[in-house]
Design a protein around this motif. Structure first.
Motif, PDB file in Angstrom:
ATOM      1  N   LEU A  66      40.141   0.315 -43.816  1.00 56.20           N
ATOM      2  CA  LEU A  66      41.352   0.688 -44.286  1.00 56.20           C
ATOM      3  C   LEU A  66      42.594   0.156 -43.371  1.00 56.20           C
ATOM      4  CD1 LEU A  66      40.804   4.503 -45.076  1.00 56.20           C
ATOM      5  CD2 LEU A  66      40.752   2.406 -46.499  1.00 56.20           C
ATOM      6  N   LEU A  67      42.061  -0.238 -42.069  1.00 53.11           N
ATOM      7  CA  LEU A  67      43.026  -0.707 -41.177  1.00 53.11           C
ATOM      8  C   LEU A  67      43.239  -2.459 -41.184  1.00 53.11           C
ATOM      9  CD1 LEU A  67      42.050   1.446 -38.180  1.00 53.11           C
ATOM     10  CD2 LEU A  67      44.373   1.636 -39.194  1.00 53.11           C
ATOM     11  N   ARG A  68      44.476  -2.417 -40.908  1.00 50.65           N
ATOM     12  CA  ARG A  68      45.164  -3.827 -40.663  1.00 50.65           C
ATOM     13  C   ARG A  68      44.362  -4.240 -39.269  1.00 50.65           C
ATOM     14  NH1 ARG A  68      50.157  -1.813 -42.762  1.00 50.65           N
ATOM     15  NH2 ARG A  68      50.398  -2.634 -45.087  1.00 50.65           N
ATOM     16  N   LYS A  69      44.382  -5.865 -39.079  1.00 49.64           N
ATOM     17  CA  LYS A  69      43.817  -6.033 -37.784  1.00 49.64           C
ATOM     18  C   LYS A  69      44.896  -5.796 -36.843  1.00 49.64           C
ATOM     19  CE  LYS A  69      42.818 -10.414 -35.363  1.00 49.64           C
ATOM     20  NZ  LYS A  69      41.702  -9.942 -34.733  1.00 49.64           N
ATOM     21  N   GLY A  70      44.259  -5.218 -35.721  1.00 47.11           N
ATOM     22  CA  GLY A  70      45.358  -4.358 -34.605  1.00 47.11           C
ATOM     23  C   GLY A  70      45.659  -3.086 -35.015  1.00 47.11           C
ATOM     24  N   GLY A  71      45.127  -2.573 -36.054  1.00 45.74           N
ATOM     25  CA  GLY A  71      45.389  -1.080 -36.221  1.00 45.74           C
ATOM     26  C   GLY A  71      44.392  -0.128 -35.506  1.00 45.74           C
ATOM     27  N   VAL A  72      44.875   1.119 -35.537  1.00 51.03           N
ATOM     28  CA  VAL A  72      44.434   2.167 -34.616  1.00 51.03           C
ATOM     29  C   VAL A  72      43.765   3.265 -35.403  1.00 51.03           C
ATOM     30  CG1 VAL A  72      45.000   3.818 -32.594  1.00 51.03           C
ATOM     31  CG2 VAL A  72      46.084   1.309 -32.720  1.00 51.03           C
ATOM     32  N   ILE A  73      42.557   3.817 -34.997  1.00 47.75           N
ATOM     33  CA  ILE A  73      42.076   4.891 -35.236  1.00 47.75           C
ATOM     34  C   ILE A  73      41.994   6.015 -34.289  1.00 47.75           C
ATOM     35  CG2 ILE A  73      39.653   4.534 -34.832  1.00 47.75           C
ATOM     36  CD1 ILE A  73      39.047   5.870 -37.379  1.00 47.75           C
ATOM     37  N   SER A  74      42.479   7.169 -34.763  1.00 48.52           N
ATOM     38  CA  SER A  74      42.754   8.345 -33.962  1.00 48.52           C
ATOM     39  C   SER A  74      41.621   9.250 -34.061  1.00 48.52           C
ATOM     40  CB  SER A  74      44.271   9.062 -34.021  1.00 48.52           C
ATOM     41  OG  SER A  74      44.303  10.337 -33.090  1.00 48.52           O
ATOM     42  N   VAL A  75      40.813   9.733 -33.258  1.00 46.07           N
ATOM     43  CA  VAL A  75      39.546  10.419 -33.486  1.00 46.07           C
ATOM     44  C   VAL A  75      39.436  11.654 -32.401  1.00 46.07           C
ATOM     45  CG1 VAL A  75      36.720  10.555 -33.345  1.00 46.07           C
ATOM     46  CG2 VAL A  75      38.193   8.323 -34.031  1.00 46.07           C
ATOM     47  N   LEU A  76      39.358  12.768 -33.293  1.00 45.00           N
ATOM     48  CA  LEU A  76      39.446  13.991 -32.406  1.00 45.00           C
ATOM     49  C   LEU A  76      38.008  14.700 -32.967  1.00 45.00           C
ATOM     50  CD1 LEU A  76      41.063  15.930 -30.666  1.00 45.00           C
ATOM     51  CD2 LEU A  76      41.980  17.110 -32.865  1.00 45.00           C
ATOM     52  N   ALA A  77      37.371  15.035 -32.063  1.00 46.23           N
ATOM     53  CA  ALA A  77      36.049  15.734 -32.282  1.00 46.23           C
ATOM     54  C   ALA A  77      35.556  16.890 -31.468  1.00 46.23           C
ATOM     55  CB  ALA A  77      34.723  14.443 -32.273  1.00 46.23           C
ATOM     56  N   LEU A 110      37.408  16.346 -27.916  1.00 46.43           N
ATOM     57  CA  LEU A 110      37.846  14.955 -27.207  1.00 46.43           C
ATOM     58  C   LEU A 110      38.559  14.127 -28.094  1.00 46.43           C
ATOM     59  CD1 LEU A 110      34.086  14.027 -25.774  1.00 46.43           C
ATOM     60  CD2 LEU A 110      36.328  15.267 -24.594  1.00 46.43           C
ATOM     61  N   HIS A 111      39.483  13.368 -27.738  1.00 49.41           N
ATOM     62  CA  HIS A 111      40.242  12.650 -28.515  1.00 49.41           C
ATOM     63  C   HIS A 111      40.265  11.262 -27.818  1.00 49.41           C
ATOM     64  CE1 HIS A 111      44.568  10.982 -29.585  1.00 49.41           C
ATOM     65  NE2 HIS A 111      43.979  11.257 -30.687  1.00 49.41           N
ATOM     66  N   VAL A 112      39.870  10.400 -28.767  1.00 46.82           N
ATOM     67  CA  VAL A 112      39.925   8.891 -28.307  1.00 46.82           C
ATOM     68  C   VAL A 112      40.415   8.061 -29.413  1.00 46.82           C
ATOM     69  CG1 VAL A 112      37.404   8.706 -29.389  1.00 46.82           C
ATOM     70  CG2 VAL A 112      38.133   6.962 -27.606  1.00 46.82           C
ATOM     71  N   LEU A 113      40.913   6.913 -28.820  1.00 47.04           N
ATOM     72  CA  LEU A 113      41.479   5.975 -29.811  1.00 47.04           C
ATOM     73  C   LEU A 113      40.662   4.792 -30.077  1.00 47.04           C
ATOM     74  CD1 LEU A 113      45.245   5.779 -28.619  1.00 47.04           C
ATOM     75  CD2 LEU A 113      44.463   7.063 -30.542  1.00 47.04           C
ATOM     76  N   GLY A 114      40.661   4.159 -31.032  1.00 49.96           N
ATOM     77  CA  GLY A 114      39.890   2.819 -31.207  1.00 49.96           C
ATOM     78  C   GLY A 114      40.783   1.696 -31.948  1.00 49.96           C
ATOM     79  N   ARG A 115      40.724   0.453 -31.419  1.00 51.53           N
ATOM     80  CA  ARG A 115      41.502  -0.633 -31.974  1.00 51.53           C
ATOM     81  C   ARG A 115      40.648  -1.468 -32.552  1.00 51.53           C
ATOM     82  NH1 ARG A 115      46.813  -1.581 -31.083  1.00 51.53           N
ATOM     83  NH2 ARG A 115      47.045  -0.003 -29.580  1.00 51.53           N
TER      84      ARG A 115
END
Length: 252
Positions: free
Chosen positions: A131-142, A246-251
């Motif tokens: 779903l993300l454009r290049k350079g987009g970010v995902i915010s994951v909370l688990a 835990l909260h982690v970002l992925g680019r």
């Protein structure tokens, strides 16, 4: 599909989500600078009743919530109507994301308290990456198994605490309502497999779940002080890893 309208109101960040909002504000600022757009496209996968979606829409962003629960989407509509902003709501599972939404159309995807429950976390994360454009970010909370073990032990459930540490899914038994939990290492591996570059990890609810609510209700300024403590500890190399979440970002 529902068009959801939501009210312009800025609230004090809740104790349990203040750290996440700190990170998201920085992500939004960075994405707006990078894209040159003030209005970002955001997808909240499993966004439920709109706890994150509504404030993000209130900031002026285009937000889409995808959730499998009609009841949650109805609650989102009510919250939206009260807040007088628009959020797009779609009913569906994480596996449906590729069918519901266009590829390469989002600047930010939220995946909060979702990976614990999906049938296949890798497929879910891969769908979100699409779903993300290049350079987009995902915010994951688990959910974090280390914290779960600590909480079970404090409750006197010592065998269950040990089971969490030994179980590959981080569960304390068959009656555990959480199907799986994730350590910092397993989240970073999952992000990598799905094609993301993992970013900094923060601990969420390090102290908040240990403090009796009466201490917050009866002491002026206690909630604000606890938020400050959570913010100070969020990136601590030891305290971070015992947080409830835990909260982690992925680019991408």
């Amino acid at each position: 599909m529902h068009a959801v309208g939501i009210s312009r109101q800025a609230g004090t960040p809740a104790v349990r989500t203040a750290v996440v909002w700190d990170v998201l504000r920085a992500v939004l600022a960075d994405q707006m600078t990078t894209t040159g757009r003030d209005r970002l496209d955001i997808v909240d996968a499993g966004g439920g009743t709109g706890g994150f979606a509504v404030p993000l829409a209130d900031l002026g962003h285009a937000v889409t919530v995808v959730d499998s629960s009609p009841d949650s989407l109805a609650a989102l509509e009510r919250r939206a109507a009260e807040a007088e902003v628009e959020v797009r709501a779609l009913q569906g599972d994480a596996a449906d994301l590729g069918d519901l939404l266009p590829a390469d159309g989002a600047d930010l995807v939220l995946c909060h308290s979702v990976l614990e429950y999906v049938e296949d976390p890798i497929n879910a994360m891969t769908a979100m990456a699409g779903l993300l454009r290049k350079g987009g970010v995902i915010s994951v909370l688990a959910a974090n198994p280390v914290a779960a073990a600590l909480h079970r032990s404090v409750a006197g459930r010592f065998d269950e605490a040990r089971q969490i540490l030994e179980d590959p899914q981080g569960r304390w038994g068959e009656r555990d309502p959480t199907p799986r939990r994730f350590t910092r290492e397993s989240l970073e591996r999952l992000l990598g497999v799905a094609g993301f570059v993992p970013g900094e990890v923060h601990g969420v609810r390090i102290f908040a779940d240990l403090v009796p609510s009466r201490l917050l209700d009866g002491e002026p300024g206690a909630a604000r002080a606890l938020i400050a403590l959570e913010q100070a500890a969020a990136a601590h190399p030891v305290l971070r890893d015992i947080a409830t979440q835990l909260h982690v970002l992925g680019r991408r």
